[in-house]
Design a protein around this motif. Structure first.
Motif, PDB file in Angstrom:
ATOM      1  N   SER A  66     -10.132 -24.146 -16.732  1.00 21.95           N
ATOM      2  CA  SER A  66      -9.706 -22.853 -17.264  1.00 21.95           C
ATOM      3  C   SER A  66      -8.282 -22.869 -17.788  1.00 21.95           C
ATOM      4  N   LEU A  67      -7.398 -23.661 -17.142  1.00 20.34           N
ATOM      5  CA  LEU A  67      -6.007 -23.734 -17.596  1.00 20.34           C
ATOM      6  C   LEU A  67      -5.772 -24.895 -18.549  1.00 20.34           C
ATOM      7  N   SER A  68      -6.819 -25.683 -18.826  1.00 24.33           N
ATOM      8  CA  SER A  68      -6.714 -26.866 -19.704  1.00 24.33           C
ATOM      9  C   SER A  68      -5.616 -27.812 -19.239  1.00 24.33           C
ATOM     10  N   ALA A  69      -5.445 -27.936 -17.928  1.00 18.98           N
ATOM     11  CA  ALA A  69      -4.383 -28.763 -17.369  1.00 18.98           C
ATOM     12  C   ALA A  69      -4.816 -30.224 -17.307  1.00 18.98           C
ATOM     13  N   SER A  70      -3.835 -31.105 -17.430  1.00 16.80           N
ATOM     14  CA  SER A  70      -4.078 -32.520 -17.201  1.00 16.80           C
ATOM     15  C   SER A  70      -4.142 -32.757 -15.694  1.00 16.80           C
ATOM     16  N   PRO A  71      -4.613 -33.938 -15.245  1.00 13.67           N
ATOM     17  CA  PRO A  71      -4.584 -34.216 -13.803  1.00 13.67           C
ATOM     18  C   PRO A  71      -3.196 -34.061 -13.187  1.00 13.67           C
ATOM     19  N   THR A 106     -22.255 -23.851  -4.595  1.00 16.15           N
ATOM     20  CA  THR A 106     -23.470 -23.183  -5.063  1.00 16.15           C
ATOM     21  C   THR A 106     -23.129 -21.874  -5.773  1.00 16.15           C
ATOM     22  N   VAL A 107     -22.224 -21.109  -5.180  1.00 15.94           N
ATOM     23  CA  VAL A 107     -21.800 -19.845  -5.794  1.00 15.94           C
ATOM     24  C   VAL A 107     -21.174 -20.102  -7.162  1.00 15.94           C
ATOM     25  N   LEU A 108     -20.293 -21.093  -7.237  1.00 17.80           N
ATOM     26  CA  LEU A 108     -19.604 -21.390  -8.494  1.00 17.80           C
ATOM     27  C   LEU A 108     -20.594 -21.793  -9.580  1.00 17.80           C
ATOM     28  N   THR A 109     -21.528 -22.671  -9.255  1.00 20.37           N
ATOM     29  CA  THR A 109     -22.508 -23.126 -10.245  1.00 20.37           C
ATOM     30  C   THR A 109     -23.370 -21.961 -10.722  1.00 20.37           C
ATOM     31  N   HIS A 110     -23.833 -21.131  -9.794  1.00 21.18           N
ATOM     32  CA  HIS A 110     -24.711 -20.015 -10.156  1.00 21.18           C
ATOM     33  C   HIS A 110     -23.999 -19.002 -11.055  1.00 21.18           C
ATOM     34  N   VAL A 111     -22.794 -18.597 -10.666  1.00 23.52           N
ATOM     35  CA  VAL A 111     -22.079 -17.574 -11.443  1.00 23.52           C
ATOM     36  C   VAL A 111     -21.646 -18.139 -12.794  1.00 23.52           C
ATOM     37  N   THR A 112     -21.189 -19.393 -12.818  1.00 20.78           N
ATOM     38  CA  THR A 112     -20.798 -20.010 -14.085  1.00 20.78           C
ATOM     39  C   THR A 112     -21.987 -20.069 -15.040  1.00 20.78           C
ATOM     40  N   THR A 113     -23.149 -20.498 -14.553  1.00 20.12           N
ATOM     41  CA  THR A 113     -24.344 -20.578 -15.397  1.00 20.12           C
ATOM     42  C   THR A 113     -24.698 -19.220 -15.976  1.00 20.12           C
ATOM     43  N   SER A 114     -24.674 -18.204 -15.128  1.00 18.83           N
ATOM     44  CA  SER A 114     -25.033 -16.861 -15.581  1.00 18.83           C
ATOM     45  C   SER A 114     -24.079 -16.352 -16.652  1.00 18.83           C
ATOM     46  N   ARG A 115     -22.776 -16.520 -16.435  1.00 17.21           N
ATOM     47  CA  ARG A 115     -21.787 -16.000 -17.384  1.00 17.21           C
ATOM     48  C   ARG A 115     -21.784 -16.780 -18.699  1.00 17.21           C
ATOM     49  N   VAL A 116     -21.878 -18.111 -18.610  1.00 15.40           N
ATOM     50  CA  VAL A 116     -21.878 -18.913 -19.833  1.00 15.40           C
ATOM     51  C   VAL A 116     -23.130 -18.641 -20.653  1.00 15.40           C
ATOM     52  N   ALA A 117     -24.264 -18.450 -19.988  1.00 15.87           N
ATOM     53  CA  ALA A 117     -25.496 -18.119 -20.710  1.00 15.87           C
ATOM     54  C   ALA A 117     -25.324 -16.814 -21.485  1.00 15.87           C
ATOM     55  N   GLN A 118     -24.693 -15.822 -20.881  1.00 18.85           N
ATOM     56  CA  GLN A 118     -24.453 -14.552 -21.565  1.00 18.85           C
ATOM     57  C   GLN A 118     -23.536 -14.753 -22.766  1.00 18.85           C
ATOM     58  N   SER A 130     -17.354 -21.643 -31.155  1.00 17.37           N
ATOM     59  CA  SER A 130     -16.731 -20.323 -31.024  1.00 17.37           C
ATOM     60  C   SER A 130     -16.670 -19.848 -29.580  1.00 17.37           C
ATOM     61  N   ALA A 131     -17.432 -20.525 -28.710  1.00 20.92           N
ATOM     62  CA  ALA A 131     -17.534 -20.049 -27.327  1.00 20.92           C
ATOM     63  C   ALA A 131     -16.601 -20.760 -26.363  1.00 20.92           C
ATOM     64  N   ILE A 132     -15.890 -21.812 -26.814  1.00 20.96           N
ATOM     65  CA  ILE A 132     -15.138 -22.654 -25.883  1.00 20.96           C
ATOM     66  C   ILE A 132     -14.144 -21.845 -25.054  1.00 20.96           C
ATOM     67  N   GLN A 133     -13.307 -21.027 -25.677  1.00 25.27           N
ATOM     68  CA  GLN A 133     -12.313 -20.260 -24.928  1.00 25.27           C
ATOM     69  C   GLN A 133     -12.979 -19.246 -24.000  1.00 25.27           C
ATOM     70  N   ALA A 134     -14.069 -18.659 -24.492  1.00 22.49           N
ATOM     71  CA  ALA A 134     -14.786 -17.712 -23.647  1.00 22.49           C
ATOM     72  C   ALA A 134     -15.378 -18.410 -22.426  1.00 22.49           C
ATOM     73  N   ILE A 135     -15.819 -19.665 -22.598  1.00 20.78           N
ATOM     74  CA  ILE A 135     -16.381 -20.415 -21.474  1.00 20.78           C
ATOM     75  C   ILE A 135     -15.307 -20.692 -20.432  1.00 20.78           C
ATOM     76  N   ARG A 136     -14.101 -20.986 -20.883  1.00 21.19           N
ATOM     77  CA  ARG A 136     -12.994 -21.192 -19.932  1.00 21.19           C
ATOM     78  C   ARG A 136     -12.755 -19.921 -19.109  1.00 21.19           C
ATOM     79  N   MET A 137     -12.833 -18.764 -19.770  1.00 18.58           N
ATOM     80  CA  MET A 137     -12.669 -17.506 -19.048  1.00 18.58           C
ATOM     81  C   MET A 137     -13.852 -17.256 -18.115  1.00 18.58           C
ATOM     82  N   ASP A 138     -15.063 -17.629 -18.571  1.00 18.68           N
ATOM     83  CA  ASP A 138     -16.236 -17.484 -17.707  1.00 18.68           C
ATOM     84  C   ASP A 138     -16.061 -18.281 -16.423  1.00 18.68           C
ATOM     85  N   PHE A 139     -15.527 -19.480 -16.554  1.00 22.15           N
ATOM     86  CA  PHE A 139     -15.335 -20.323 -15.380  1.00 22.15           C
ATOM     87  C   PHE A 139     -14.271 -19.723 -14.457  1.00 22.15           C
ATOM     88  N   ALA A 140     -13.233 -19.130 -15.045  1.00 28.37           N
ATOM     89  CA  ALA A 140     -12.203 -18.474 -14.230  1.00 28.37           C
ATOM     90  C   ALA A 140     -12.797 -17.301 -13.465  1.00 28.37           C
TER      91      ALA A 140
END
Length: 514
Positions: free
Chosen positions: A286-291, A406-418, A462-472
């Motif tokens: 989400s922050l596009s940070a390096s390691p 499990t929570v992270l994977t489920h919520v991320t999938t739902s939001r990114v799909a939307q 077009s969705a890349i930035q939105a996906i970062r927000m979805d993950f946040a």
């Protein structure tokens, strides 16, 4: 001090490997082609082995001597680390890493209770709180080097994060030899059936939580593992009550303060170890940070942890464990809640005060809870009781990784799909790509962007930035969940009677079984 230094170098490998692998996770996924669930197993199997075999490690330390078991654990750990760093590419990569991460966890399970028991035995009970707090602060300070070191080493090669344990282990072995640590032994029979039962129970239970994401919460296999694990652990308790020389003397749980310490530790660790993994991945996605930058992001948490831990040790020595437990869990709950609220700002600068507050809450209560529990050992079986506390700690960490993963994977999938559906992808394709993105968690969502100029490629770009927000936003669910866990821990502090273990009480306990 030489004893403290020797044991510190020994256990720092255990702490470092809980953070350094999290930093390198996206690089390992990319280089070896692992899935997100596969990488979670690489992280989680280490914690699972710790949880399953810590009781055995503590018991072995009592029976064969703390120094001998600590050295054996170091050797198992360092050989396993070298083999993890030598993982082949290809289909066998994930199995290789999981196998040797498990043996690495076994080495840590032998090493840590023996090393901590050495430190506890050296200091009298009235000074033990500050001594053990110093031990955890120094270990935590060196652990904080883990993310920085991990970021630097990952930029060179992810394999180096495992190989770095080799020189650290060599220093620890030399210092251990120079310290001439006394090796008191308690010749008793080893409880092999009890060891098998507790390892099987913990393993089945955590596997059910871990695989719930893949199998589904409605799957009979998921609940068979979870319930089956609890059943095996219940059988373990019944067996321990009936055997003459048990792996764990369950009557220690008759001490209300000991039980309260463990319950508070369990719920607090749900928010402690997992946050190191999830915060690192959040920073890189989400922050596009390096390691390297993700490592500095984690340092905010460790700064708060280190500053508060010594304060917690002083409170334990002067007033007992309960005040530190109450204040620490309350601060941690507030810190995690405020931190979660700031995750969608996508700015590390805005988050650092709350990350520090969250770390301070954990640091304030962690050492007092662990030390107070060990002070209540029956017959000064410090290795055994340390094994119990660390079993609870690492079992909680494994459960936290599994459930929050499990929570992270489920919520991320739902939001990114939307998000993808809103940009024109058909529902079925959007769901499939969302699942792939959630499973990969490489820190580079644009890696999943197809080449070309079709509608799918255009929608993905077009969705890349939105996906970062979805993950946040998905991570907010995880961090709020951790805040709830600390809130439950705060409520559980009422179970603690507030009694202190003084030098006279500790002496009576030591003489109890003589």
């Amino acid at each position: 001090m030489l004893v403290l230094a020797a044991m510190l170098f020994a256990v720092v490998m255990v702490f470092i490997d809980q953070t350094i692998v999290s930093i390198a996770a996206p690089s390992i996924i990319e280089k070896l082609g692992l899935s997100s669930s596969g990488m979670q197993w690489v992280v989680n199997v280490y914690l699972l082995a710790l949880a399953g075999f810590f009781a055995l490690g503590g018991r072995l330390a009592d029976v064969f001597g703390n120094r001998r078991v600590a050295v054996a654990g170091m050797l198992v750990f360092v050989v396993s680390s070298a083999l993890c760093g030598s993982a082949p590419t290809g289909e066998f990569a994930q199995s290789w890493l999981v196998i040797f991460r498990a043996t690495q966890g076994l080495g840590a399970a032998l090493l840590f209770p023996a090393a901590l028991a050495v430190v506890i035995a050296v200091f009298p009970v009235d000074r033990r709180g500050r001594a053990v707090a110093l031990f955890f602060v120094l270990a935590g300070a060196l652990t904080a080097v883990g993310p920085l070191l991990g970021g630097w080493l990952t930029a060179w090669s992810w394999r180096a994060i495992f190989w770095v344990n080799v020189p650290v282990a060599m220093v620890a072995l030399v210092l251990t030899a120079l310290a001439r640590i006394p090796d008191a032994r308690r010749p008793e029979r080893l409880d092999v059936p009890g060891t098998v039962l507790v390892a099987a129970g913990v393993g089945l239970n955590v596997m059910g939580f871990q695989q719930a994401s893949a199998w589904g919460w409605s799957s009979p296999a998921t609940w068979a593992c979870i319930v089956g694990g609890f059943v095996v652990l219940a059988v373990f308790c019944l067996y321990e009550l009936r055997t003459h020389e048990p792996l764990v003397k369950l009557r220690v749980f008759c001490d209300r303060a000991f039980t309260a310490d463990l319950v508070v530790l369990f719920f607090s660790v749900l928010a402690f170890v997992p946050v190191l993994f999830f915060a690192s991945v959040y920073a890189q996605i989400s922050l596009s940070a390096s390691p390297d930058q993700a490592a500095f992001y984690l340092l905010y948490f460790f700064v708060g942890f280190g500053l508060a831990a010594l304060w917690g040790g002083r409170i334990l020595d002067k007033r007992g464990a309960r005040p530190a437990l109450r204040l620490g869990t309350a601060l941690g709950c507030v810190g995690y809640t405020l931190w979660a609220g700031k995750l969608t700002d996508l700015s590390a600068h805005d988050q650092w005060p709350y990350a520090c507050l969250a770390g301070a809450g954990i640091g304030l209560m962690f050492s007092p809870a662990s030390t107070d529990a060990v002070n209540r050992a029956i017959g000064a079986s410090y290795g055994e009781v340390t094994g119990i506390t660390q079993t609870v700690r690492n079992y909680a960490a494994a459960v936290g990784m599994a459930v929050f993963g499990t929570v992270l994977t489920h919520v991320t999938t739902s939001r990114v799909a939307q998000t993808l559906t809103a940009r024109g992808l058909p529902g079925g394709e959007a769901q499939g790509r969302a699942r792939a993105i959630a499973e990969a968690i490489t820190g580079h969502p644009d890696d999943h962007q197809p080449t070309g100029h079709g509608p799918t490629a255009t929608a993905m770009r077009s969705a890349i930035q939105a996906i970062r927000m979805d993950f946040a936003k998905a991570n907010q669910w995880v961090f709020y969940g951790m805040a709830v866990a600390l809130g439950v821990a705060f409520l559980c502090t009422v179970l603690h009677p507030g009694t202190r273990v003084t030098g006279q009480v500790a002496k009576a306990r030591e003489n109890e079984e003589r």
